[in-house]
Motif scaffolding. Structure first.
Motif, PDB file in Angstrom:
ATOM      1  N   ALA A 204       0.817  -1.208   0.000  1.00 17.18           N
ATOM      2  CA  ALA A 204       0.000   0.000   0.000  1.00 17.18           C
ATOM      3  C   ALA A 204       0.851   1.259   0.000  1.00 17.18           C
ATOM      4  N   ILE A 205       2.039   1.217   0.620  1.00 18.03           N
ATOM      5  CA  ILE A 205       2.924   2.373   0.710  1.00 18.03           C
ATOM      6  C   ILE A 205       4.330   1.884   1.023  1.00 18.03           C
ATOM      7  N   SER A 206       5.313   2.558   0.473  1.00 22.68           N
ATOM      8  CA  SER A 206       6.707   2.256   0.806  1.00 22.68           C
ATOM      9  C   SER A 206       7.098   3.075   2.036  1.00 22.68           C
ATOM     10  N   LEU A 207       7.765   2.445   2.992  1.00 22.99           N
ATOM     11  CA  LEU A 207       8.094   3.088   4.257  1.00 22.99           C
ATOM     12  C   LEU A 207       9.595   3.143   4.485  1.00 22.99           C
ATOM     13  N   LYS A 208      10.011   4.184   5.237  1.00 26.52           N
ATOM     14  CA  LYS A 208      11.381   4.213   5.708  1.00 26.52           C
ATOM     15  C   LYS A 208      11.573   3.139   6.777  1.00 26.52           C
ATOM     16  N   GLU A 209      12.806   2.871   7.095  1.00 25.23           N
ATOM     17  CA  GLU A 209      13.105   1.749   7.999  1.00 25.23           C
ATOM     18  C   GLU A 209      12.466   1.922   9.373  1.00 25.23           C
ATOM     19  N   ASP A 210      12.428   3.172   9.903  1.00 28.38           N
ATOM     20  CA  ASP A 210      11.912   3.401  11.248  1.00 28.38           C
ATOM     21  C   ASP A 210      10.500   3.977  11.244  1.00 28.38           C
ATOM     22  N   ASP A 211       9.772   3.888  10.130  1.00 28.42           N
ATOM     23  CA  ASP A 211       8.447   4.479  10.026  1.00 28.42           C
ATOM     24  C   ASP A 211       7.382   3.390  10.019  1.00 28.42           C
ATOM     25  N   GLN A 212       6.121   3.798  10.309  1.00 31.29           N
ATOM     26  CA  GLN A 212       4.991   2.875  10.303  1.00 31.29           C
ATOM     27  C   GLN A 212       3.769   3.566   9.730  1.00 31.29           C
ATOM     28  N   LEU A 213       2.926   2.793   9.057  1.00 30.37           N
ATOM     29  CA  LEU A 213       1.642   3.296   8.587  1.00 30.37           C
ATOM     30  C   LEU A 213       0.664   3.305   9.758  1.00 30.37           C
ATOM     31  N   ILE A 214      -0.033   4.441   9.994  1.00 30.04           N
ATOM     32  CA  ILE A 214      -0.932   4.535  11.149  1.00 30.04           C
ATOM     33  C   ILE A 214      -2.380   4.803  10.776  1.00 30.04           C
ATOM     34  N   GLU A 215      -2.644   5.357   9.591  1.00 25.77           N
ATOM     35  CA  GLU A 215      -4.016   5.741   9.278  1.00 25.77           C
ATOM     36  C   GLU A 215      -4.275   5.686   7.780  1.00 25.77           C
ATOM     37  N   ALA A 216      -5.520   5.359   7.420  1.00 29.83           N
ATOM     38  CA  ALA A 216      -5.948   5.315   6.017  1.00 29.83           C
ATOM     39  C   ALA A 216      -7.393   5.766   5.946  1.00 29.83           C
ATOM     40  N   LYS A 217      -7.711   6.635   4.978  1.00 29.15           N
ATOM     41  CA  LYS A 217      -9.067   7.148   4.837  1.00 29.15           C
ATOM     42  C   LYS A 217      -9.402   7.353   3.364  1.00 29.15           C
ATOM     43  N   LEU A 218     -10.706   7.273   3.051  1.00 34.32           N
ATOM     44  CA  LEU A 218     -11.197   7.664   1.737  1.00 34.32           C
ATOM     45  C   LEU A 218     -11.251   9.182   1.681  1.00 34.32           C
ATOM     46  N   LEU A 219     -10.847   9.749   0.571  1.00 37.46           N
ATOM     47  CA  LEU A 219     -10.681  11.196   0.466  1.00 37.46           C
ATOM     48  C   LEU A 219     -11.725  11.791  -0.474  1.00 37.46           C
ATOM     49  N   SER A 220     -12.353  12.882  -0.037  1.00 33.57           N
ATOM     50  CA  SER A 220     -13.289  13.619  -0.879  1.00 33.57           C
ATOM     51  C   SER A 220     -12.542  14.727  -1.620  1.00 33.57           C
ATOM     52  N   LYS A 221     -13.131  15.188  -2.715  1.00 35.91           N
ATOM     53  CA  LYS A 221     -12.503  16.230  -3.512  1.00 35.91           C
ATOM     54  C   LYS A 221     -12.463  17.547  -2.737  1.00 35.91           C
ATOM     55  N   ASP A 222     -11.343  18.271  -2.895  1.00 40.46           N
ATOM     56  CA  ASP A 222     -11.148  19.586  -2.276  1.00 40.46           C
ATOM     57  C   ASP A 222     -11.354  19.523  -0.762  1.00 40.46           C
ATOM     58  N   GLU A 223     -10.926  18.460  -0.139  1.00 38.85           N
ATOM     59  CA  GLU A 223     -11.075  18.246   1.300  1.00 38.85           C
ATOM     60  C   GLU A 223      -9.828  18.714   2.034  1.00 38.85           C
ATOM     61  N   ASN A 224     -10.021  19.241   3.264  1.00 39.72           N
ATOM     62  CA  ASN A 224      -8.897  19.595   4.120  1.00 39.72           C
ATOM     63  C   ASN A 224      -8.536  18.401   5.006  1.00 39.72           C
ATOM     64  N   ILE A 225      -7.252  18.214   5.230  1.00 38.70           N
ATOM     65  CA  ILE A 225      -6.742  17.132   6.063  1.00 38.70           C
ATOM     66  C   ILE A 225      -6.150  17.726   7.342  1.00 38.70           C
ATOM     67  N   ILE A 226      -6.447  17.097   8.486  1.00 42.79           N
ATOM     68  CA  ILE A 226      -5.910  17.540   9.769  1.00 42.79           C
ATOM     69  C   ILE A 226      -5.108  16.406  10.383  1.00 42.79           C
ATOM     70  N   LEU A 227      -3.866  16.682  10.753  1.00 45.28           N
ATOM     71  CA  LEU A 227      -2.998  15.746  11.457  1.00 45.28           C
ATOM     72  C   LEU A 227      -2.755  16.268  12.864  1.00 45.28           C
ATOM     73  N   VAL A 228      -2.727  15.372  13.848  1.00 41.02           N
ATOM     74  CA  VAL A 228      -2.466  15.739  15.244  1.00 41.02           C
ATOM     75  C   VAL A 228      -1.382  14.825  15.780  1.00 41.02           C
ATOM     76  N   THR A 229      -0.469  15.391  16.579  1.00 40.34           N
ATOM     77  CA  THR A 229       0.633  14.626  17.155  1.00 40.34           C
ATOM     78  C   THR A 229       0.417  14.396  18.645  1.00 40.34           C
ATOM     79  N   LYS A 230       1.155  13.466  19.214  1.00 38.87           N
ATOM     80  CA  LYS A 230       0.974  13.134  20.624  1.00 38.87           C
ATOM     81  C   LYS A 230       1.445  14.242  21.559  1.00 38.87           C
ATOM     82  N   LYS A 231       2.266  15.164  21.087  1.00 37.75           N
ATOM     83  CA  LYS A 231       2.738  16.279  21.904  1.00 37.75           C
ATOM     84  C   LYS A 231       1.851  17.510  21.765  1.00 37.75           C
ATOM     85  N   GLY A 232       0.690  17.371  21.127  1.00 33.33           N
ATOM     86  CA  GLY A 232      -0.280  18.449  21.098  1.00 33.33           C
ATOM     87  C   GLY A 232      -0.139  19.430  19.962  1.00 33.33           C
ATOM     88  N   MET A 233       0.410  19.036  18.830  1.00 34.57           N
ATOM     89  CA  MET A 233       0.514  19.887  17.650  1.00 34.57           C
ATOM     90  C   MET A 233      -0.470  19.397  16.589  1.00 34.57           C
TER      91      MET A 233
END
Length: 409
Positions: A204-233
């Motif tokens: 499904a996706i090529s990853l770096k050695e220390d990376d992991q896939l965490i989320e997958a979603k169906l995307l609508s046209k002209d949609e905004n994406i929001i990412l949140v981190t564990k440190k509150g960003m």
């Protein structure tokens, strides 16, 4: 003139009578006669059947399975089960919940979602592979059962586990699929490239050695994406900033992370007007989505939560309206359902309120958060059912304790 014929007939009848009496008087002789007669019938009429019994050509095994709503839960150690939604009912904020799954040591419920028996479920693993099965292929189990190991359903490799799940009715829809990794990479790919998933999975996706896939979603046209981190960003950007790439590509940078930080989730802007964030120690809050201005992808984002020792790091977030309900799941398998109407909407740089009581001296933390979806057609919530008389007694006691604690606070 007939005397001789009648005497012969009489003698013949006497012989037959003696023969029949002999058969009736000896069971072994009787069985031998039956066998001889059956052999004669078999020799005379013993032909192969010229017709066969089978299903109608247009009838599939799936047609015999009702397309009912189901709840799918999976754990961090790879156990999965299918349940009826008639297992949970609404509780007040701050309660202790009811037992949702019997887990083993160091295991906890990691994902919970609503679907139907006939929906396809795509499983995306931490190694960037995707598998697909139907909802009814997941074995059904009770609310407290552990479930079936995913390795019995999917050919997972050593160290591979499912990190994201996606439900869809038709895998050939002309939509895009967006994937997110722990290190902040995002990738947009046409869903049609995953239409023919083999039994042993697809890349499904090529990853770096220390990376992991965490989320997958169906995307609508002209949609905004929001990412949140564990440190509150948090960062919000438009899907047009992410170019469409092939199925096995790596993607582009969605958010730049500070040392020790990682992405905990991804949501589409249309999924709700407010951002719900939940910390590992049971605290959370709602913030208006408009407080996060859209920017170009690849930035560091904006502060969305105030991390303290009392709250712990963030473990989950959802975009939702205030009239919706959520489920919180702990590392011990405890679930609690609550309405967001009881949670105030506050600013970006705050820690929020206590959503769930956790043992201060224990190691139990919040594992994940899930939204309760509404049933199509009738407008009623799927999970609004009564778990039983014993559960009602327990919930009443919990809610009474919660009311006293809230009054003291």
């Amino acid at each position: 003139m007939e005397r001789e014929r009648l005497e012969n007939e009489y003698q013949d009848l006497l012989a037959k009578i003696a023969y029949y009496k002999e058969i009736l008087g000896d069971e072994r002789r009787l069985l031998a006669v039956i066998k001889e007669e059956l052999d004669v019938i078999a020799d005379k009429y013993g032909e192969d059947r010229k017709t066969s019994f089978s299903y109608d050509d247009i009838l599939d095994a799936e047609d015999l399975i009702a397309d009912d709503d189901v709840v799918i839960t999976s754990t961090s150690l790879g156990y999965i089960k299918r349940m009826s939604p008639e297992n949970f009912r609404q509780q007040n904020r701050g309660g202790k919940g009811i037992k949702g799954m019997q887990t083993i040591e160091k295991d906890y419920i990691e994902d919970l979602f609503m679907t139907t028996n006939h929906h396809y479920i795509m499983f995306f693993t931490n190694m960037g592979r995707v598998f697909r099965i139907k909802g009814y292929e997941i074995p059904e189990a009770s609310r407290t059962a552990r479930g079936t190991a995913l390795v019995n359903l999917l050919p997972l490799q050593e160290g591979e586990k499912v990190n994201a799940s996606l439900c869809l009715r038709d895998p050939k829809d002309e939509q895009d699929l967006i994937l997110t990794t722990k290190s902040g990479m995002v990738k947009k790919t046409a869903l049609s490239e995953y239409a023919n998933v083999r039994r042993n999975g697809l890349i499904a996706i090529s990853l770096k050695e220390d990376d992991q896939l965490i989320e997958a979603k169906l995307l609508s046209k002209d949609e905004n994406i929001i990412l949140v981190t564990k440190k509150g960003m948090a960062i919000q950007f438009n899907e047009k900033d992410v170019r469409r790439t092939g199925r096995s590509s790596m993607g582009v940078i969605g958010i730049r992370l500070n040392d020790g930080d990682e992405v905990i989730g991804m949501q589409e802007s249309s999924q709700g007007e407010n951002m719900l964030v939940v910390s590992e120690k049971g605290y959370g809050k709602l913030t208006e989505k408009s407080a996060f201005k859209a920017q170009n992808r690849g930035g560091k984002g904006m502060r969305c939560y105030k991390i303290t020792e009392k709250t712990g790091d963030l473990v989950g977030f959802k975009l939702c309206d205030q009239d919706r309900e959520i489920l919180l799941i702990t590392t011990e398998g405890i679930m609690i359902r609550m309405s967001l109407e009881n949670i105030s909407i506050i600013g970006r740089n705050a820690s929020g309120v206590k959503l769930m009581n956790l043992d201060k001296d224990g190691d139990t933390t919040i594992a994940s958060v899930a939204k309760v979806r509404e049933s199509e057609g009738d407008g009623e919530e799927d999970l609004e059912t009564d778990p039983g008389e014993d559960a009602d007694t327990e919930i009443a006691e919990i809610n009474e304790e919660d009311t006293k604690e809230n009054q003291e606070e």
